[in-house]
Design a protein around this motif. Sequence first.
Motif, PDB file in Angstrom:
ATOM      1  N   UNK A  15      35.637 -11.633  -3.676  1.00  0.00           N
ATOM      2  CA  UNK A  15      34.825 -11.677  -4.900  1.00  0.00           C
ATOM      3  C   UNK A  15      34.220 -13.061  -5.103  1.00  0.00           C
ATOM      4  N   UNK A  16      35.018 -14.105  -4.863  1.00  0.00           N
ATOM      5  CA  UNK A  16      34.507 -15.469  -4.991  1.00  0.00           C
ATOM      6  C   UNK A  16      33.406 -15.739  -3.970  1.00  0.00           C
ATOM      7  N   UNK A  17      33.636 -15.295  -2.736  1.00  0.00           N
ATOM      8  CA  UNK A  17      32.641 -15.523  -1.694  1.00  0.00           C
ATOM      9  C   UNK A  17      31.318 -14.844  -2.039  1.00  0.00           C
ATOM     10  N   UNK A  18      31.383 -13.600  -2.456  1.00  0.00           N
ATOM     11  CA  UNK A  18      30.151 -12.873  -2.789  1.00  0.00           C
ATOM     12  C   UNK A  18      29.456 -13.484  -4.001  1.00  0.00           C
ATOM     13  N   UNK A  23      24.917 -17.193  -5.826  1.00  0.00           N
ATOM     14  CA  UNK A  23      24.403 -18.390  -6.505  1.00  0.00           C
ATOM     15  C   UNK A  23      23.694 -19.340  -5.541  1.00  0.00           C
ATOM     16  N   UNK A  24      23.655 -18.957  -4.263  1.00  0.00           N
ATOM     17  CA  UNK A  24      22.934 -19.767  -3.284  1.00  0.00           C
ATOM     18  C   UNK A  24      23.793 -20.688  -2.439  1.00  0.00           C
ATOM     19  N   UNK A  28      32.588 -20.332   3.180  1.00  0.00           N
ATOM     20  CA  UNK A  28      33.577 -19.913   4.167  1.00  0.00           C
ATOM     21  C   UNK A  28      34.901 -19.681   3.457  1.00  0.00           C
ATOM     22  N   UNK A  29      35.737 -18.818   4.018  1.00  0.00           N
ATOM     23  CA  UNK A  29      37.019 -18.462   3.401  1.00  0.00           C
ATOM     24  C   UNK A  29      38.148 -18.676   4.395  1.00  0.00           C
ATOM     25  N   UNK A  30      39.254 -19.233   3.907  1.00  0.00           N
ATOM     26  CA  UNK A  30      40.490 -19.342   4.684  1.00  0.00           C
ATOM     27  C   UNK A  30      41.593 -18.672   3.872  1.00  0.00           C
TER      28      UNK A  30
END
Length: 218
Positions: A15-18, A23-24, A28-30
Amino acid sequence: MRLLVVEDEARLATALQRGLQGEGFAVDVAGDGPTGLEMARHGGYDAMILDVMLPGLSGYRVVRQLRAEEHWLPVLMLSAKDGEYDQADGLDCGADDYLTKPFSYVVLLARLRALLRRGAPQRPAVLTVGALRLDPAERRVTLDGAEIALTVREYTLLEYLMRRAGEVVSKTELLDHVWDASIETAPNAVEVYVGYLRRKLGRDILETVRGAGYRLSS
């Protein structure tokens, strides 16, 4: 701008990544501490959103390690721990901001933008004055590399003086910031504890400025 999100709760991380990509931001996610630490070291990110409770390595340890390596990537720490001491621990470890779960996405975005406006702070998480070193995260004090055992009051007094190193600090200011304001404390309590610190650290480090207060110097 490039962001790193270190969060082991998959739904929240997605959800945070999307949301941030919308917002532009490039995001990346770990999903664990060791991976997040390695990516933060070498990824060239502008900021990191870091969970506290992570597999392999806690968020506290991740940010503490980055600061020990003099890596000043801005860090917004996320945690379900909402106690004032939990927040203080996160900030003392070297995080730049602390947000408790559940949180408003609007507030997270505003705080993240504030971090990005400030940029990477060129400041140490560890306080150093000459050969004296105080690590707030570990509550550890060393002088010329040797650890100095301090009581809670001695430690608090020293930390305040180190944050004001080179400045004259009055007894009244020390009483206001180091002692409990709700309990009446005699002014000579400051003199007593300054004496304790001098016996442990040496008389030359902590100077008395007659009629004004005390000054910690290198």
